[in-house]
Motif scaffolding. Structure first.
Motif, PDB file in Angstrom:
ATOM      1  N   THR A 219       0.828  -1.206   0.000  1.00 37.70           N
ATOM      2  CA  THR A 219       0.000   0.000   0.000  1.00 37.70           C
ATOM      3  C   THR A 219       0.862   1.254   0.000  1.00 37.70           C
ATOM      4  O   THR A 219       0.579   2.214  -0.729  1.00 37.70           O
ATOM      5  CB  THR A 219      -0.954  -0.024   1.218  1.00 37.70           C
ATOM      6  OG1 THR A 219      -1.707  -1.239   1.164  1.00 37.70           O
ATOM      7  CG2 THR A 219      -1.895   1.165   1.208  1.00 37.70           C
ATOM      8  N   SER A 220       1.938   1.269   0.787  1.00 44.95           N
ATOM      9  CA  SER A 220       2.759   2.479   0.801  1.00 44.95           C
ATOM     10  C   SER A 220       3.490   2.631  -0.539  1.00 44.95           C
ATOM     11  O   SER A 220       3.676   3.755  -1.021  1.00 44.95           O
ATOM     12  CB  SER A 220       3.722   2.504   1.983  1.00 44.95           C
ATOM     13  OG  SER A 220       4.637   1.474   1.870  1.00 44.95           O
ATOM     14  N   LEU A 221       3.836   1.522  -1.160  1.00 43.33           N
ATOM     15  CA  LEU A 221       4.420   1.600  -2.509  1.00 43.33           C
ATOM     16  C   LEU A 221       3.417   2.228  -3.486  1.00 43.33           C
ATOM     17  O   LEU A 221       3.772   3.102  -4.286  1.00 43.33           O
ATOM     18  CB  LEU A 221       4.803   0.192  -2.993  1.00 43.33           C
ATOM     19  CG  LEU A 221       5.257   0.094  -4.452  1.00 43.33           C
ATOM     20  CD1 LEU A 221       6.642   0.719  -4.628  1.00 43.33           C
ATOM     21  CD2 LEU A 221       5.286  -1.377  -4.919  1.00 43.33           C
ATOM     22  N   TYR A 222       2.169   1.782  -3.398  1.00 44.56           N
ATOM     23  CA  TYR A 222       1.141   2.355  -4.281  1.00 44.56           C
ATOM     24  C   TYR A 222       1.013   3.860  -4.030  1.00 44.56           C
ATOM     25  O   TYR A 222       0.986   4.659  -4.980  1.00 44.56           O
ATOM     26  CB  TYR A 222      -0.203   1.657  -4.077  1.00 44.56           C
ATOM     27  CG  TYR A 222      -1.211   2.050  -5.140  1.00 44.56           C
ATOM     28  CD1 TYR A 222      -1.157   1.469  -6.407  1.00 44.56           C
ATOM     29  CD2 TYR A 222      -2.181   3.011  -4.894  1.00 44.56           C
ATOM     30  CE1 TYR A 222      -2.044   1.848  -7.402  1.00 44.56           C
ATOM     31  CE2 TYR A 222      -3.066   3.390  -5.889  1.00 44.56           C
ATOM     32  CZ  TYR A 222      -3.000   2.799  -7.142  1.00 44.56           C
ATOM     33  OH  TYR A 222      -3.874   3.185  -8.132  1.00 44.56           O
ATOM     34  N   ASN A 223       0.949   4.218  -2.759  1.00 47.65           N
ATOM     35  CA  ASN A 223       0.793   5.641  -2.406  1.00 47.65           C
ATOM     36  C   ASN A 223       1.956   6.482  -2.924  1.00 47.65           C
ATOM     37  O   ASN A 223       1.762   7.592  -3.414  1.00 47.65           O
ATOM     38  CB  ASN A 223       0.681   5.796  -0.891  1.00 47.65           C
ATOM     39  CG  ASN A 223      -0.645   5.260  -0.365  1.00 47.65           C
ATOM     40  OD1 ASN A 223      -1.592   5.067  -1.136  1.00 47.65           O
ATOM     41  ND2 ASN A 223      -0.724   5.017   0.943  1.00 47.65           N
ATOM     42  N   ARG A 224       3.158   5.927  -2.817  1.00 50.45           N
ATOM     43  CA  ARG A 224       4.345   6.704  -3.165  1.00 50.45           C
ATOM     44  C   ARG A 224       4.573   6.789  -4.674  1.00 50.45           C
ATOM     45  O   ARG A 224       4.819   7.863  -5.216  1.00 50.45           O
ATOM     46  CB  ARG A 224       5.571   6.078  -2.490  1.00 50.45           C
ATOM     47  CG  ARG A 224       6.807   6.979  -2.474  1.00 50.45           C
ATOM     48  CD  ARG A 224       8.039   6.218  -2.017  1.00 50.45           C
ATOM     49  NE  ARG A 224       8.369   5.158  -2.970  1.00 50.45           N
ATOM     50  CZ  ARG A 224       9.090   4.088  -2.684  1.00 50.45           C
ATOM     51  NH1 ARG A 224       9.535   3.889  -1.450  1.00 50.45           N
ATOM     52  NH2 ARG A 224       9.366   3.177  -3.611  1.00 50.45           N
ATOM     53  N   SER A 229      -0.160   8.882 -10.558  1.00 48.12           N
ATOM     54  CA  SER A 229      -0.343   8.689 -12.000  1.00 48.12           C
ATOM     55  C   SER A 229      -1.541   7.784 -12.319  1.00 48.12           C
ATOM     56  O   SER A 229      -2.251   8.009 -13.294  1.00 48.12           O
ATOM     57  CB  SER A 229       0.924   8.103 -12.626  1.00 48.12           C
ATOM     58  OG  SER A 229       1.283   6.916 -11.954  1.00 48.12           O
ATOM     59  N   GLN A 230      -1.779   6.782 -11.469  1.00 45.69           N
ATOM     60  CA  GLN A 230      -2.823   5.809 -11.828  1.00 45.69           C
ATOM     61  C   GLN A 230      -4.192   6.154 -11.240  1.00 45.69           C
ATOM     62  O   GLN A 230      -5.209   5.669 -11.731  1.00 45.69           O
ATOM     63  CB  GLN A 230      -2.388   4.401 -11.394  1.00 45.69           C
ATOM     64  CG  GLN A 230      -1.126   3.938 -12.140  1.00 45.69           C
ATOM     65  CD  GLN A 230      -0.772   2.493 -11.885  1.00 45.69           C
ATOM     66  OE1 GLN A 230      -1.358   1.822 -11.031  1.00 45.69           O
ATOM     67  NE2 GLN A 230       0.195   1.984 -12.637  1.00 45.69           N
ATOM     68  N   ASN A 303       2.503   5.263   6.469  1.00 41.02           N
ATOM     69  CA  ASN A 303       2.569   5.588   5.033  1.00 41.02           C
ATOM     70  C   ASN A 303       1.614   4.749   4.192  1.00 41.02           C
ATOM     71  O   ASN A 303       1.524   4.940   2.984  1.00 41.02           O
ATOM     72  CB  ASN A 303       3.990   5.361   4.497  1.00 41.02           C
ATOM     73  CG  ASN A 303       4.946   6.409   5.011  1.00 41.02           C
ATOM     74  OD1 ASN A 303       4.535   7.520   5.314  1.00 41.02           O
ATOM     75  ND2 ASN A 303       6.214   6.050   5.121  1.00 41.02           N
ATOM     76  N   ALA A 304       0.974   3.797   4.844  1.00 38.54           N
ATOM     77  CA  ALA A 304       0.117   2.853   4.118  1.00 38.54           C
ATOM     78  C   ALA A 304      -1.359   3.204   4.280  1.00 38.54           C
ATOM     79  O   ALA A 304      -2.207   2.318   4.333  1.00 38.54           O
ATOM     80  CB  ALA A 304       0.397   1.434   4.602  1.00 38.54           C
TER      81      ALA A 304
END
Ligand code: PNW
Length: 491
Positions: A219-224, A229-230, A303-304
């Motif tokens: 989730t934090s990867l998605y947020n960052r 963009s998506q 961050n998630a």
């Protein structure tokens, strides 16, 4: 009674999971998962069933998506098989282009029909490669990095078209059924003589932390790196029943009910929704057997921040305080779970499987409790049932699934009532699009709105499949009428 209205932009559809429907386990470079191993090594534990062919959805997906169109669904929740994408599972292992191509075709075929994809990244099929390499979910540090990389590949390759992500399906079932009672893959337990011998006093809690941190990484990867963009949404799907006190006169049973819900939901929802530590009552019972979150874990959890709480709801139970010292192998919070209360009153009408009774009023309480406690918009990502006796029915008999029609109607009304309580509930996925591999219950237990003939693989719509759209149309068009007012959680 007239149906209870739902928000006019309510989203609905049907749900499935890869291993339960796809089959084609040896095709196009797919790696093995722990479910392949579990089914084949000890077939008695899945009633002789395996997912080798399942519904053959891998070859028949066009036909299945036509069913979705015919049923009027606007959305479809399915899961991606990790070992089709990365056959050995690990972050340095190669990506399988043929696996990517299958989900590309599936997603494009959905969009061509105007159906919105909802993708679950993990619905229980861990690549066997990483289970063998380092113990899979038993290794908190390694597994979260491998899951993060798998998620990254999915966002990169599908995120231009997929805007709704569910990281993990039912971490409670993964931990407890996989590593507590051993009923699900990888089938580890120290209290089940059929199981691979594991340590039930510690393993479920370690696996729980691995799943929480894997969710947080993805989730934090998605947020960052991807959200901007998506522009999609991300969440997690948690299962959990609502619990009523077995003896409504006994304060200890009220506490037992609350404690049981903390062990079911708070275990995961505290960290993933609130970036908080586990519930107090879990630490009190489990002590140092429950892992700790470090400062850097909490930083990751913060961050998630996620967009929604995915709720899988099937049934509820009575909770009775045990009043003894809990065993080291107890994972229910020192609570007895019962379907009848002290006065012999049943929690709800029986379905076609022993653990599930229809409990719509408690669904309303559950939704309202979860919304008030965790504050996230809710999508009901699974809800459904098998009809009484359906396991023994012919197709001609099974299509008349009046019990299921009533179950859906009652549960949709419960959602409407919880909205009246002030809950923000935005969507609903019926489990399941078609009869499929019901894990350790094999193919006998049928949750589908479509009958699957496992000899011919022919699909036949049941009445409920064709009625669900009408149920939603009725509820989404009417203006909200007010009832007696919000429910109190202890009514
Ligand atoms: C869910 N219980 O599992 C899963 O997400 C689905 O894959 C599955 O087919 C569906 O529910 C129906 O069972 C559960 O014993 C399995 O309480 C068992 C329980 C709850 C959920």
């Amino acid at each position: 009674m007239s149906p209870v209205s739902l928000p006019s932009d309510f989203e609905w559809g049907f749900a499935t999971a890869a291993y339960q429907i796809e089959g084609a386990v040896d095709e196009d470079g797919r790696g093995k998962s722990i479910w392949d191993t579990f089914c084949h090594l000890q077939p008695t534990r899945t009633k002789g069933a395996d997912g080798d062919v399942a519904c053959d959805h891998y070859h028949r997906y066009e036909e299945d998506l036509d069913l979705l169109s015919r049923y009027g669904a606007a959305s479809y929740r399915f899961s991606i098989s990790w070992s089709r994408i990365i056959p050995l599972g690990g972050r340095d292992d190669p990506v399988n282009e043929a696996g990517i191509a299958f989900y590309d075709k599936l997603i494009d075929a959905l969009l061509a029909r105007g159906i919105t994809p909802w993708v679950t990244l993990y619905h229980w099929d861990l690549p066997q490669g990483i289970h063998d390499r380092y113990g899979g979910w038993l290794n908190v540090e390694e597994s979260q990095l491998d899951f993060e990389r798998y998620a990254k590949v999915c966002y990169e390759r599908f995120g231009d078209r997929v805007k709704n992500w569910i990281t993990i399906n039912e971490p409670w079932i993964v931990s407890i059924f996989g590593y507590g009672n051993g009923w699900n893959a990888p089938g580890r337990s120290s209290i089940n003589p059929m199981a691979v011998q594991g340590d039930t006093s510690t393993e479920p809690w370690i696996v729980g932390k691995a799943l929480i941190m894997s969710h947080a990484r993805a989730t934090s990867l998605y947020n960052r790196d991807f959200r901007h963009s998506q522009k999609g949404k991300i969440g997690i799907s948690l299962n959990g029943d609502y619990y009523e006190p077995w003896d409504s006169q006994d304060r200890r049973d009220y506490e037992a009910a609350e404690r049981r819900m903390e062990f079911h939901i708070g275990w995961f929802a505290n960290p993933v929704c609130l970036a908080q530590d586990y519930p107090e009552c879990m630490r009190a019972q489990l002590g140092e057997r429950l892992p700790h979150f470090t400062e850097s874990d909490f930083a990751l959890l913060r961050n998630a921040d996620m967009d929604f709480y995915g709720m899988n709801y099937y049934t509820s139970q009575y909770a009775q305080n045990r009043g003894t010292i809990p065993l080291d192998t107890d994972f229910l919070g020192n609570v007895n779970e019962l379907q009848e209360n002290k006065d012999g009153m049943s929690i709800g009408e029986k379905s076609g499987v022993s653990w599930l009774r229809s409990t719509p009023n408690l669904f309303r309480k559950h939704l309202t409790r979860v919304y008030r406690k965790y504050g996230k918009p809710i999508y009901v990502t699974e809800n459904g049932c098998p009809c009484p006796g359906e396991d023994k029915m012919t197709c001609e008999e099974a299509v008349n699934d009046d019990y299921r029609v009533q179950y859906f109607a009652d549960h949709l009304d419960a959602i409407g009532r919880s909205c009246e309580d002030g809950s923000d509930i935005r969507g609903y996925f019926a489990w399941s699009l078609m009869d499929n591999l019901e894990w350790s219950d094999g193919y006998g237990v049928r949750f589908g709105v479509t009958f699957t003939d496992y000899d011919t693989l022919e699909r036949t719509p049941k009445r409920s499949a064709l009625l669900l759209k009408k149920m939603f149309d009725e509820r989404m068009s009417t203006t909200r009428e007010h009832d007696a007012g919000p429910v109190g959680l202890n009514d």
